[in-house]
Write a protein that holds these residues in place. Structure first.
Motif, PDB file in Angstrom:
ATOM      1  N   HIS A  42       1.247  -0.919   0.043  1.00 28.14           N
ATOM      2  CA  HIS A  42       0.110   0.368   0.321  1.00 28.14           C
ATOM      3  C   HIS A  42       0.829   0.870   0.191  1.00 28.14           C
ATOM      4  O   HIS A  42       1.827   1.297   0.959  1.00 28.14           O
ATOM      5  CB  HIS A  42      -0.834   0.060   1.296  1.00 28.14           C
ATOM      6  N   ASP A  44       1.399   5.449  -0.120  1.00 28.58           N
ATOM      7  CA  ASP A  44       0.966   6.703   0.425  1.00 28.58           C
ATOM      8  C   ASP A  44       1.330   7.469  -0.391  1.00 28.58           C
ATOM      9  O   ASP A  44       2.330   8.225   0.215  1.00 28.58           O
ATOM     10  CB  ASP A  44       0.523   6.744   1.442  1.00 28.58           C
ATOM     11  N   HIS A  76      -2.618   4.288  -3.400  1.00 32.28           N
ATOM     12  CA  HIS A  76      -3.846   5.578  -2.639  1.00 32.28           C
ATOM     13  C   HIS A  76      -2.911   7.672  -2.531  1.00 32.28           C
ATOM     14  O   HIS A  76      -2.102   7.771  -2.118  1.00 32.28           O
ATOM     15  CB  HIS A  76      -3.758   5.527  -1.191  1.00 32.28           C
ATOM     16  N   MET A  78      -3.787  10.736  -3.312  1.00 30.33           N
ATOM     17  CA  MET A  78      -4.214  11.737  -2.035  1.00 30.33           C
ATOM     18  C   MET A  78      -3.808  12.956  -2.469  1.00 30.33           C
ATOM     19  O   MET A  78      -2.952  14.259  -1.292  1.00 30.33           O
ATOM     20  CB  MET A  78      -3.612  11.728  -0.212  1.00 30.33           C
ATOM     21  N   ASP A 185      -8.714   1.122   5.292  1.00 31.60           N
ATOM     22  CA  ASP A 185      -7.472   1.946   5.529  1.00 31.60           C
ATOM     23  C   ASP A 185      -7.977   2.937   7.101  1.00 31.60           C
ATOM     24  O   ASP A 185      -8.084   4.039   7.167  1.00 31.60           O
ATOM     25  CB  ASP A 185      -6.796   2.628   4.468  1.00 31.60           C
TER      26      ASP A 185
HETATM   27 ZN    ZN Z   1      -3.234   4.596   2.712  1.00 34.96          ZN
END
Ligand code: ZN
Ligand code: DX5
Length: 232
Positions: A42, A44, A76, A78, A185
C-alpha cells in the motif's frame, strides 16, 4: 503484465502501508514484509495540498519495481488534482490506483483514465464522505477504499463509525454483482481487524501495526487468524 495484476487470497488481502516503513532502507523493508506474508504494497501519496503531509511519488514506485518487487502496488493518491499523476504512476508500475473523488473535477473521467493506463481503479471515501459518490461508478471501479481515519497521517485511531459504513458498502458491492474489493485503511490492527472483516471488508491496510512491531510475520499471521475466526 502479469505482475501488475492484483492477486492474493481472494477473501483476505493484507496490504501494509509503507508510510510506516523504514524509508532509508525501503527496498529491503518491502522485501521483508512481503516475505513475511503480505499480499500487496500500500503506497500512500500525499501532496501537502489535498492533505497536510508530503510523502512519495512515482520515482519511488519505479524504484521499488526496479529493485525487484513483483507484488501488486496499491497506490493511494491523496493529491489534488489527480489526473496529471495517473500516467506517471502507471508507467512507474502501479497495479491499482485509488483517488479521492473530492480531489477530481471529473470522477468518471479519472476512473476511465486509470483503466486506460492499464491499472485497476479505486475510489476512496473519507470518514465524512457520503456513499452517494458510488452511485454512478459501480460499473467502472475495481475497488472501494474506505478511510477509517482522516487521511494524512499514519498511527491514528480507528473511527468506530466506519463499521456501519463498511456494512453498507458491502451491501452495495454484493448488489452490483461485480468483483469489487472492499479495502479499509487506518488504525487497523490485530485487535480490531476481526470486526472489520465481519462488517464485510476483504482487503486490509495496516501501517504502524505491522512496521511498528519487530516481527512482521507474527503480526500478519495474527491478522489472518483474526479474519478467519471472525468469519467462522
Ligand atoms: Zn492509505
Ligand atoms: C493515512 C494513510 C494510511 C495510513 C495507515 O492517510 O492512507 O494508509 O498510513 O496507517 P496506520 O495503519 O498506521 O493507521
Amino acid at each position: 503484465m502479469s505482475e501488475r495484476q492484483p492477486a492474493g487470497p481472494a477473501d483476505c488481502v493484507i496490504a501494509p502501508s509503507i508510510l510506516s516503513a523504514d524509508f532509508a532502507r525501503l527496498g529491503a523493508d518491502v522485501d521483508r514484509v512481503l516475505a513475511d506474508g503480505a499480499d500487496w504494497v500500500h503506497f500512500d501519496v500525499m501532496d501537502n495540498h489535498y492533505v497536510p503531509n508530503l510523502t512519495i511519488g512515482p520515482l519511488v514506485c519505479a524504484a521499488l519495481r526496479k529493485h525487484g518487487v513483483t507484488a501488486p502496488i496499491d497506490v493511494h493518491l491523496m493529491v489534488q488534482p489527480v489526473d496529471r499523476l495517473v500516467p506517471d504512476f502507471a508507467r512507474a508500475g502501479a497495479s491499482l490506483i485509488s483517488f479521492h473523488p473530492e480531489a477530481s473535477a471529473h470522477v468518471h473521467r479519472t476512473i476511465q483514465l486509470i483503466r486506460a493506463e492499464g491499472c485497476q481503479a479505486g475510489v476512496v471515501l473519507n470518514p465524512a464522505t457520503s456513499l452517494s459518490v458510488l452511485d454512478h461508478v459501480m460499473d467502472d471501479i475495481d475497488l472501494v477504499l474506505l478511510m477509517s481515519v482522516n487521511p494524512g497521517f499514519g498511527g491514528q485511531a480507528f473511527i468506530p463509525g466506519t463499521l456501519e459504513k463498511i456494512r453498507r458498502v458491502r451491501e452495495r458491492i454484493d448488489a452490483s454483482g461485480r468483483a469489487i474489493r472492499l479495502e479499509v485503511d487506518g488504525g487497523i490492527k490485530p485487535a480490531n481487524i476481526g470486526e472489520v472483516a465481519r462488517a464485510g471488508a476483504d482487503t486490509f491496510v495496516a501501517g504502524s501495526a505491522i512496521f511498528g512491531e519487530p516481527d512482521y510475520a507474527d503480526v500478519i499471521a495474527r491478522m489472518r487468524d483474526e479474519v478467519a475466526a471472525a468469519r467462522g
